[in-house]
Design an enzyme around this catalytic site. Sequence first.
Site, PDB file in Angstrom:
ATOM      1  N   ASP A 167      39.889  34.514  48.740  1.00  0.00           N
ATOM      2  CA  ASP A 167      40.529  34.711  47.549  1.00  0.00           C
ATOM      3  C   ASP A 167      41.025  36.188  47.256  1.00  0.00           C
ATOM      4  O   ASP A 167      40.323  37.044  46.684  1.00  0.00           O
ATOM      5  CB  ASP A 167      39.939  34.260  46.357  1.00  0.00           C
ATOM      6  CG  ASP A 167      39.835  32.640  46.592  1.00  0.00           C
ATOM      7  OD1 ASP A 167      39.395  32.298  47.697  1.00  0.00           O
ATOM      8  OD2 ASP A 167      39.620  31.887  45.623  1.00  0.00           O
ATOM      9  N   LYS A 235      47.135  30.680  43.975  1.00  0.00           N
ATOM     10  CA  LYS A 235      46.181  30.886  42.869  1.00  0.00           C
ATOM     11  C   LYS A 235      46.614  31.251  41.573  1.00  0.00           C
ATOM     12  O   LYS A 235      47.108  32.391  41.635  1.00  0.00           O
ATOM     13  CB  LYS A 235      44.852  31.056  43.494  1.00  0.00           C
ATOM     14  CG  LYS A 235      43.605  31.218  42.369  1.00  0.00           C
ATOM     15  CD  LYS A 235      42.328  31.756  42.927  1.00  0.00           C
ATOM     16  CE  LYS A 235      41.288  31.900  42.010  1.00  0.00           C
ATOM     17  NZ  LYS A 235      40.048  32.347  42.597  1.00  0.00           N
ATOM     18  N   LYS A 271      45.811  26.458  43.547  1.00  0.00           N
ATOM     19  CA  LYS A 271      44.370  26.369  42.819  1.00  0.00           C
ATOM     20  C   LYS A 271      44.734  26.899  41.372  1.00  0.00           C
ATOM     21  O   LYS A 271      44.956  28.289  41.111  1.00  0.00           O
ATOM     22  CB  LYS A 271      43.542  27.271  43.624  1.00  0.00           C
ATOM     23  CG  LYS A 271      42.044  27.346  42.935  1.00  0.00           C
ATOM     24  CD  LYS A 271      41.136  28.226  43.911  1.00  0.00           C
ATOM     25  CE  LYS A 271      39.837  28.619  43.207  1.00  0.00           C
ATOM     26  NZ  LYS A 271      39.107  29.409  43.944  1.00  0.00           N
TER      27      LYS A 271
END
Length: 335
Positions: A167, A235, A271
């Site tokens: 991430d 995300k 996400k």
Amino acid sequence: MSASSPTAPPAPPPAAPSALADATASDAALRRFLHGLPGVDAVGLEARAAQLGTRSIKTTAKAYAIDLAISMIDLTTLEGADTPGKVRALCAKGVNPDPTDRTVPKVAAICVYPDMVATAKEALAAAGGQDVKVASVATAFPSGRAELNVKLADTRDAVAAGADEIDMVIDRGAFLSGRYMKVFEEIRAVKQACARPGREDAHLKVIFENGELSTYDNIRRASWLAMLAGADVIKTSTGKVAVNATPANTLVMLEAVRDFRAATGTRIGVKPAGGIRTTKDAVRYLVMVNEVLGDDWLHPDWFRFGASSLLNDLLMQRQKLTTGRYSGPDYVTVD
């Protein structure tokens, strides 16, 4: 939402057409492309997100949605006070969320800092959770303020330790000052650092920090930029700022993913992270995914929740559906 089990992801999609490849040929071309995207109608967007949040679902569909949401959680601990013991306990909970009920699904992943990746991998294996992924934040999380060589070293260390997913955070300062090619090239470089010869590459999730991007137009541009650069998942946020995931800013990203697939045939995951704490919140997001992208996105490979406290509420609501009684927070483990 269908109450059937999630289907397996499809075969790899075709590559992006040359028209989009041309959009990244130069800094000027990328700027023209991003600023040529349709503007976001903020009033209409927020009304649409609010309207989707009012949808009610039947009890059988709620039971399915709760289990689906559990299976989509990236169970997260990202604190300076994290210890190996805390990470091991989190892994045990991710593999067996409710020790009194073995029918509860495992979470999708455990998300930790790079120095805790090896601990998480070992703990998951010991608990029988080899299929639970280990995600690691990298690239100078959460600020993203570091030189590229530092970000790449951070990523490579996490991948070498066994991280299945990375991430990364974008350089918001570069993005907001219009240096889009710098952000694009950093994402491409981190994507390359996720390579694992002889094994499947670590998947790359690109974090925008929507609360700092200020406008829905910027969120749409960041979404397209990241997808063009090779992100596997986009995300919303780090969970470390005042404004994290919201239904409206996630809806912008879902629509961008829908349009990107229409243009390229490439499917990208989404996400939302930060601020999603209740079963009601989770169901609201699942309804949005189903309405915007379709039920083939209702799978942990394509949609995740970045959360820590959400799992506890899902477990309490699940117990209520099963037993007819609301057991309360004392009956689930504290993370």
